[in-house]
Scaffold this active site. Structure first.
Site, PDB file in Angstrom:
ATOM      1  N   HIS A 122      19.725  78.016  20.520  1.00 35.01           N
ATOM      2  CA  HIS A 122      19.367  76.949  19.574  1.00 35.01           C
ATOM      3  C   HIS A 122      17.932  76.528  19.870  1.00 35.01           C
ATOM      4  CE1 HIS A 122      19.448  72.795  17.966  1.00 35.01           C
ATOM      5  NE2 HIS A 122      20.522  73.134  17.280  1.00 35.01           N
ATOM      6  N   ASP A 199      23.432  75.165  28.168  1.00 34.72           N
ATOM      7  CA  ASP A 199      23.491  74.360  26.959  1.00 34.72           C
ATOM      8  C   ASP A 199      24.962  74.350  26.537  1.00 34.72           C
ATOM      9  OD1 ASP A 199      23.717  73.573  24.332  1.00 34.72           O
ATOM     10  OD2 ASP A 199      22.001  74.724  23.609  1.00 34.72           O
ATOM     11  N   GLN A 202      28.180  73.516  22.376  1.00 39.17           N
ATOM     12  CA  GLN A 202      29.281  74.086  21.589  1.00 39.17           C
ATOM     13  C   GLN A 202      30.498  74.455  22.433  1.00 39.17           C
ATOM     14  OE1 GLN A 202      29.384  73.976  18.418  1.00 39.17           O
ATOM     15  NE2 GLN A 202      27.243  73.577  17.918  1.00 39.17           N
ATOM     16  N   LYS A 225      29.384  65.919  18.977  1.00 41.56           N
ATOM     17  CA  LYS A 225      30.074  67.185  18.665  1.00 41.56           C
ATOM     18  C   LYS A 225      31.484  67.222  19.250  1.00 41.56           C
ATOM     19  CE  LYS A 225      25.772  69.837  18.488  1.00 41.56           C
ATOM     20  NZ  LYS A 225      25.556  70.105  17.051  1.00 41.56           N
ATOM     21  N   CYS A 365      19.205  76.236  13.165  1.00 42.18           N
ATOM     22  CA  CYS A 365      18.299  75.932  14.293  1.00 42.18           C
ATOM     23  C   CYS A 365      18.233  77.102  15.263  1.00 42.18           C
ATOM     24  CB  CYS A 365      18.710  74.667  15.035  1.00 42.18           C
ATOM     25  SG  CYS A 365      18.710  73.214  14.015  1.00 42.18           S
TER      26      CYS A 365
HETATM   27  C1  LIG Z   1      24.032  75.344  20.941  1.00 40.84           C
HETATM   28  C2  LIG Z   1      23.379  74.034  20.604  1.00 40.84           C
HETATM   29  N1  LIG Z   1      22.444  73.538  21.424  1.00 40.84           N
HETATM   30  C3  LIG Z   1      21.844  72.368  21.186  1.00 40.84           C
HETATM   31  C4  LIG Z   1      22.138  71.622  20.077  1.00 40.84           C
HETATM   32  C5  LIG Z   1      21.423  70.334  19.854  1.00 40.84           C
HETATM   33  O1  LIG Z   1      22.301  69.265  19.932  1.00 40.84           O
HETATM   34  P1  LIG Z   1      21.823  67.789  19.581  1.00 40.84           P
HETATM   35  O2  LIG Z   1      21.187  67.876  18.208  1.00 40.84           O
HETATM   36  O3  LIG Z   1      23.069  66.983  19.585  1.00 40.84           O
HETATM   37  O4  LIG Z   1      20.845  67.383  20.625  1.00 40.84           O
HETATM   38  C6  LIG Z   1      23.084  72.096  19.171  1.00 40.84           C
HETATM   39  C7  LIG Z   1      23.379  71.349  17.935  1.00 40.84           C
HETATM   40  O5  LIG Z   1      23.617  71.899  16.901  1.00 40.84           O
HETATM   41  C8  LIG Z   1      23.730  73.330  19.451  1.00 40.84           C
HETATM   42  O6  LIG Z   1      24.645  73.832  18.624  1.00 40.84           O
END
Ligand SMILES: Cc1ncc(COP(=O)(O)O)c(C=O)c1O
Length: 411
Positions: A122, A199, A202, A225, A365
């Site tokens: 992401h 990270d 998910q 999430k 993203c």
């Molecule tokens: C794999 C992953 N990393 C990071 C993020 C970023 O999360 P946040 O926007 O809650 O900071 C997301 C959000 O879609 C994600 O799916």
């Protein structure tokens, strides 16, 4: 036995019509819906306990502090951290990863060092490392994967080497739905003297996370999430590393003594939490954790995998529809990205919305991943434990109808 269809009753937002059809919410990878228990916790806090934390001696301040710190302990237990001082409240995954780039990266990454990520990351797990590499003259390297999204571990053994300072990888991809081998990657990182960052945006909502079993050094995730509110998240870090790191923000709450020309910081975890924190958000995240724990993370995972076993073959059997990521049920979590031949994903998502089915379309993203897969975009249906086989059926029939429409010009 958990009755998952009864759990739906806890989510008032699900009971509405969209475009004259009952809503089917399949955009859970973007954000999840909130149960009444979480909404009640927010309201209860503001109606009964609202005060600033760690500052006052009065009763409300004491109550707010106890609840805020109680939420930290709930997070600790949820991810099996060694102690609650290793749990830092952030705004979300993005903030956690940026803190690491700034605090850990600026202190411990040097010119010529290498930072290893993968092509499926992401943007939140790419740009902070691009920026760090720029600041430090370090090199950003990418792990590749095969057609189904499995990281090439043979190549990883070469790419992760004694120049590597940081390995930062998604636990579960937000596009491919694949679970990455964090243990193996952590071993490679540690054997080469690097830290392992995960990270967990998910994974934490959908499976039991044990940061000690994963043997990661840092783990970042987002409350919204996993049934919690927006604006609250967590960065876990091992104590010896957090102790060596400097705060990123400075001000109230995080100080011990302030002199005219210098200051000292509080101990962990508070040295990282400058200013009034998101107290209500943390408490409501605690309520979300209570909720998920009562259902059981293993039960949630099993239920969602049963849904995948139901819906993945149906998607695969639609002529002209390509599903990305692992093609087998065992390796694919509830994030399902796909394209329908001849239909732009945005048109597809709009057509599904007309049928009351909410999916996401775009690059999710993850523009480098789209480039890697040579795709402009995909549509993505992402499931959570309040979705049902009936929701999956609605998705499939809406896809069939859309396909007919684009073929014949009429539904
Ligand atoms: C794999 C992953 N990393 C990071 C993020 C970023 O999360 P946040 O926007 O809650 O900071 C997301 C959000 O879609 C994600 O799916």
């Amino acid at each position: 036995m958990i009755n998952f269809s009864e759990l739906r009753e806890d989510f008032p937002i699900l009971f509405q019509e969209v475009n004259d059809e009952p809503l089917v919410y399949l955009d859970n990878a973007a954000t999840t819906q909130k149960p009444k228990q979480v909404l009640d916790a927010l309201r209860y806090y503001y109606e009964n306990d609202n005060a600033n934390v760690h500052r006052g001696v009065h009763t409300l301040a004491e109550r707010a502090t106890v609840k805020y710190e109680g939420a930290r302990e709930k997070v600790r237990a949820f991810i099996n951290a060694n102690e609650s001082a290793e749990v830092l409240f952030t705004r979300g995954t993005t903030t956690g990863l940026n803190w690491l780039s700034r605090s850990y990266g600026d202190a411990f990454v040097n010119e010529g060092d290498e930072i290893v990520i993968s092509f499926m990351e992401h943007h939140s797990n790419i740009i902070p490392w691009q920026q760090l590499a720029d600041r430090k003259g370090a090199k950003l390297r990418y792990l590749s994967m095969n057609q189904e999204g499995f990281i090439d571990m043979e190549e990883a053994k070469q790419v992760i080497n004694d120049k590597t300072a940081i390995v930062s990888i998604a636990h579960v991809s937000n596009v491919l739905g694949v679970v990455n081998p964090i243990n193996e990657l952590a071993k490679l990182a540690h054997d080469n003297g690097a830290v392992m960052i995960v990270d967990g945006a998910q994974s934490s909502p959908h499976m039991k996370v044990d940061v000690q079993a994963l043997d990661c050094d840092f783990f970042a995730f987002s409350g919204h999430k996993m049934c919690g509110p927006t604006g609250i998240g967590v960065l876990y870090g091992k104590r010896p590393l957090l102790e060596q790191m400097e705060p990123i923000e400075f001000g109230g709450e995080m100080i011990d003594f302030v002199n005219l020309y210098d200051s000292t910081w509080k101990e962990l975890p508070w040295k990282f939490e400058a200013g009034t924190p998101n107290i209500a958000g943390a408490i409501a995240l605690g309520a979300a954790i209570d909720y998920l724990t009562a259902v059981g993370m293993e039960n949630i995972h099993q239920y969602e995998q049963n849904l995948v076993a139901y819906v993945l073959p149906k998607l695969q059997s639609i002529d002209g529809l390509t599903v990305y990521g692992p093609q087998d049920v065992e390796n694919h979590t509830g994030v399902l990205s796909f394209n329908l031949e001849g239909v732009h994903p945005h048109d597809l998502a709009t057509a599904l919305d007309m049928e009351g089915v909410a999916v996401r379309a775009g690059h999710h993203c993850a523009q480098p991943l789209m480039k890697y897969l040579d795709l402009p975009a995909t549509a993505r249906a992402s499931f959570y434990f309040y979705n049902t086989k009936a929701d999956a059926d609605r998705l499939i029939s809406a896809l069939e109808a859309t396909k007919e429409f684009f073929k014949n010009g009429a539904i």
